[in-house]
Design a protein around this motif. Structure first.
Motif, PDB file in Angstrom:
ATOM      1  N   PRO A  11      16.246  37.009  41.501  1.00 17.23           N
ATOM      2  CA  PRO A  11      15.321  36.064  40.853  1.00 17.23           C
ATOM      3  C   PRO A  11      16.026  35.140  39.865  1.00 17.23           C
ATOM      4  N   ALA A  12      17.254  35.500  39.456  1.00 18.43           N
ATOM      5  CA  ALA A  12      17.995  34.629  38.536  1.00 18.43           C
ATOM      6  C   ALA A  12      18.282  33.277  39.161  1.00 18.43           C
ATOM      7  N   VAL A  13      18.393  33.232  40.490  1.00 13.98           N
ATOM      8  CA  VAL A  13      18.672  31.975  41.178  1.00 13.98           C
ATOM      9  C   VAL A  13      17.392  31.212  41.458  1.00 13.98           C
ATOM     10  N   TRP A  14      16.369  31.895  42.013  1.00  9.55           N
ATOM     11  CA  TRP A  14      15.187  31.116  42.359  1.00  9.55           C
ATOM     12  C   TRP A  14      14.293  30.785  41.176  1.00  9.55           C
ATOM     13  N   THR A  15      14.611  31.327  40.001  1.00 10.15           N
ATOM     14  CA  THR A  15      13.933  30.868  38.777  1.00 10.15           C
ATOM     15  C   THR A  15      14.800  29.882  37.992  1.00 10.15           C
ATOM     16  N   ALA A  16      15.981  29.544  38.536  1.00  8.72           N
ATOM     17  CA  ALA A  16      16.900  28.656  37.811  1.00  8.72           C
ATOM     18  C   ALA A  16      16.273  27.326  37.423  1.00  8.72           C
ATOM     19  N   PRO A  17      15.460  26.675  38.269  1.00  7.69           N
ATOM     20  CA  PRO A  17      14.848  25.409  37.832  1.00  7.69           C
ATOM     21  C   PRO A  17      14.033  25.547  36.553  1.00  7.69           C
ATOM     22  N   ILE A  65      13.707  35.700  29.083  1.00  7.97           N
ATOM     23  CA  ILE A  65      13.938  35.491  30.513  1.00  7.97           C
ATOM     24  C   ILE A  65      14.798  36.610  31.079  1.00  7.97           C
ATOM     25  N   THR A  66      15.810  37.035  30.334  1.00 13.35           N
ATOM     26  CA  THR A  66      16.642  38.146  30.798  1.00 13.35           C
ATOM     27  C   THR A  66      15.814  39.408  30.988  1.00 13.35           C
ATOM     28  N   LEU A  67      14.968  39.712  30.026  1.00 12.16           N
ATOM     29  CA  LEU A  67      14.151  40.914  30.134  1.00 12.16           C
ATOM     30  C   LEU A  67      13.216  40.834  31.329  1.00 12.16           C
ATOM     31  N   GLY A  68      12.541  39.705  31.499  1.00 12.04           N
ATOM     32  CA  GLY A  68      11.621  39.570  32.621  1.00 12.04           C
ATOM     33  C   GLY A  68      12.318  39.698  33.964  1.00 12.04           C
ATOM     34  N   LEU A  69      13.485  39.047  34.114  1.00 14.20           N
ATOM     35  CA  LEU A  69      14.225  39.141  35.370  1.00 14.20           C
ATOM     36  C   LEU A  69      14.738  40.557  35.610  1.00 14.20           C
ATOM     37  N   ALA A  70      15.177  41.230  34.554  1.00 15.40           N
ATOM     38  CA  ALA A  70      15.683  42.592  34.699  1.00 15.40           C
ATOM     39  C   ALA A  70      14.567  43.555  35.086  1.00 15.40           C
ATOM     40  N   ARG A  91      25.055  55.471  39.418  1.00 15.29           N
ATOM     41  CA  ARG A  91      23.877  54.672  39.090  1.00 15.29           C
ATOM     42  C   ARG A  91      24.240  53.471  38.226  1.00 15.29           C
ATOM     43  N   TYR A  92      25.195  53.668  37.338  1.00 20.47           N
ATOM     44  CA  TYR A  92      25.574  52.553  36.482  1.00 20.47           C
ATOM     45  C   TYR A  92      26.196  51.432  37.288  1.00 20.47           C
ATOM     46  N   GLY A  93      26.955  51.777  38.329  1.00 20.02           N
ATOM     47  CA  GLY A  93      27.535  50.752  39.180  1.00 20.02           C
ATOM     48  C   GLY A  93      26.486  49.973  39.941  1.00 20.02           C
ATOM     49  N   VAL A  94      25.472  50.694  40.454  1.00 19.64           N
ATOM     50  CA  VAL A  94      24.380  50.038  41.167  1.00 19.64           C
ATOM     51  C   VAL A  94      23.622  49.106  40.224  1.00 19.64           C
ATOM     52  N   ALA A  95      23.310  49.605  39.013  1.00 16.28           N
ATOM     53  CA  ALA A  95      22.559  48.798  38.051  1.00 16.28           C
ATOM     54  C   ALA A  95      23.358  47.572  37.628  1.00 16.28           C
ATOM     55  N   ALA A  96      24.667  47.759  37.375  1.00 20.11           N
ATOM     56  CA  ALA A  96      25.497  46.633  36.949  1.00 20.11           C
ATOM     57  C   ALA A  96      25.565  45.571  38.034  1.00 20.11           C
ATOM     58  N   HIS A  97      25.733  46.009  39.298  1.00 18.55           N
ATOM     59  CA  HIS A  97      25.798  45.056  40.409  1.00 18.55           C
ATOM     60  C   HIS A  97      24.490  44.286  40.542  1.00 18.55           C
ATOM     61  N   THR A  98      23.363  44.972  40.320  1.00 20.33           N
ATOM     62  CA  THR A  98      22.058  44.327  40.445  1.00 20.33           C
ATOM     63  C   THR A  98      21.779  43.381  39.288  1.00 20.33           C
ATOM     64  N   LEU A  99      22.195  43.785  38.099  1.00 21.21           N
ATOM     65  CA  LEU A  99      21.850  43.010  36.904  1.00 21.21           C
ATOM     66  C   LEU A  99      22.843  41.901  36.594  1.00 21.21           C
ATOM     67  N   LEU A 100      23.961  41.858  37.292  1.00 18.75           N
ATOM     68  CA  LEU A 100      24.981  40.855  36.987  1.00 18.75           C
ATOM     69  C   LEU A 100      24.439  39.430  37.043  1.00 18.75           C
ATOM     70  N   PRO A 101      23.699  39.021  38.100  1.00 14.75           N
ATOM     71  CA  PRO A 101      23.145  37.651  38.092  1.00 14.75           C
ATOM     72  C   PRO A 101      22.128  37.419  36.975  1.00 14.75           C
TER      73      PRO A 101
END
Length: 460
Positions: A11-17, A65-70, A91-101
């Motif tokens: 969602p970090a990309v499609w909410t970019a506008p 915005i960060t909180l909502g996207l996360a 789990r931390y690796g999965v979360a980090a990969h997901t939350l990076l954008p």
């Protein structure tokens, strides 16, 4: 998941506008609502102040915005059963990969305005100038962790927008807190603004980061995979440590006044010239190229006043008031603080106002006058005092700014301001027609009479 798929689904990309539009609007409209581009670049320019100003509109948007996207991403992980699909991955690796954008989006909301402001002002940032940016970027990471956890336990369609709005509202509302005052200082949006030559103290930026980071760290501990009762021991210890840390942060912040977190002053570089007086101006004050001319005006003004018989001492040092800081140092006989950059700059009054500053600081009376007309028991002393000052102002060609100042003061204090001003000018003009040696005696008599009048009324 490869990078292309990650960018396509986050969602970090499609909410970019949306968040790029927020940056554009608040930077080009709100940030320049009071000061135009021309006014900004003429100075005074101080990198920490400009970075703080650029960030002031965007802290709350970055966090919300960060909180909502996360939250949305955390809910997607739960929906897709990611933890069960990849039990071998941390789990931390999965979360980090997901939350990076998500974190990248939050960082861009902060970094872009700062970069744009530094380009606009042509300033080179220092580590101290970028310190509030680093604090905010750290808090963005903490909000990403919190949002991911919220998304795991709540329906994301509802909790994602609600959590973003809630954080936005809470942080915005902290500026209204007077008692207790600590929410202002731990919200992650510094309540203390910076002036020229000032930098944030370490505590001002570390306390809000630690407050949110402690909570995020306690939440992250809940993802640890351990067997038996040790899991609950670790979780309980993390929760207790987080509470203790947050309480300590609020205790420290409670000792700060409103809009008065720790700052350090006097950090701006200065350029100096001459000796007795040694004149110093701020390097980025916008008028340092006029330093030699400014010193010349100061020396000539003091010399003319002394030659005419006014009781003015040549100072040892004359420093730019921009270098003074919020704990204003008062001028003394040997050290003067004058608005040199402000007056000599493009938006100032020029050299007549530099001479006017010399007049206001250098010409003293053997008594003290009320700080304002409202505090004075009587205005009988005004004509004599101001006539003496106008005579001195005329000597150094500073009479126009002096008269403009007194005219404005009279208009708010007297019912007959024109008559008072006319009387002042009449006495000063009469003194100027006297022989030179008698002018000096007149000046001292006029000073003495003003002091007698103010002393008599104050003691009655």
């Amino acid at each position: 998941m490869n990078l292309r798929t990650r960018l396509r689904t986050t969602p970090a990309v499609w909410t970019a506008p949306i968040w790029l539009g927020i940056i554009g609007f608040y930077y080009f409209y709100a940030l320049h609502f009071e000061d135009s581009y021309e006014e900004v670049i003429t100075g005074p320019l101080w990198a920490p102040e400009q970075v703080e100003l650029a960030l002031s509109y965007f802290y709350v948007f970055a966090y919300a915005i960060t909180l909502g996207l996360a939250v949305w991403e955390g809910g997607r992980l739960r929906r897709d059963g990611v933890w069960q699909l990849a039990p071998g991955r941390p789990r931390y690796g999965v979360a980090a990969h997901t939350l990076l954008p998500v974190v990248a989006a939050g960082w861009l909301i902060l970094v872009l305005p700062v970069v744009m402001r530094l380009i606009e002002t042509r300033l080179v940032p220092t580590p101290a100038a970028l310190a509030p940016l680093a604090m905010a970027m750290g808090i963005v990471c903490a909000y990403a962790v919190l949002g991911c956890a919220i998304g795991h336990i709540t329906p994301r369609v509802i909790s994602a927008p609600l959590s973003a709005v809630a954080v936005f509202y809470v942080i915005v509302e902290t500026v209204k807190y007077d008692d207790p005052v600590w929410p202002r200082h731990v919200s992650g949006q510094p309540d203390t603004s910076l002036g020229f030559g000032e930098e944030y103290g370490a505590a001002t930026l570390f306390i809000p980061f630690l407050f949110v980071a402690a909570l995020a760290a306690a939440v992250a501990v809940w993802w640890i995979r351990t067997a038996g009762g040790s899991r609950w021991v670790i979780r309980g210890a993390a929760a207790a440590a987080a509470v203790a840390t947050m309480v300590a942060c609020t205790d420290v912040a409670s000792g700060w006044a409103i809009a008065d977190g720790p700052v350090t002053s006097g950090q701006a570089a200065a350029r100096c010239t001459g000796h007795a007086p040694r004149v110093c101006m701020a390097e980025t004050g916008g008028a340092v190229d006029e330093l030699d001319d400014v010193r010349g005006e100061i020396v000539r003004s003091v010399s003319r006043l002394r030659k005419a018989g006014a009781n003015v001492q040549m100072p040892e040092t004359v420093s730019d008031s921009l270098l003074n800081g919020r704990d204003r140092k008062t001028s003394s006989h040997t050290v003067w603080w004058l608005p040199l950059s402000r007056q000599a700059g493009e938006r100032g009054g020029g050299m007549p106002f530099v001479r006017y500053a010399v007049l206001r600081t250098g010409v003293t009376f053997p008594c003290a006058f009320p700080a304002s007309f409202d505090e004075a028991p009587s205005a009988d002393y005004v004509v004599n005092r101001d006539a003496a000052m106008l005579w001195a102002a005329t000597l150094i060609d500073a009479d126009k700014p002096y008269l403009a100042w007194r005219k404005a003061e009279y208009g708010g204090a007297f019912q007959n301001p024109r008559q008072v001003l006319a009387k002042v000018r009449e006495r000063a003009d009469a003194a100027r027609r006297l022989p030179a040696d008698r002018q000096a005696r007149w000046f001292h008599k006029e000073q003495a009479k003003a002091c007698r009048l103010v002393s008599r009324k104050a003691g009655s």
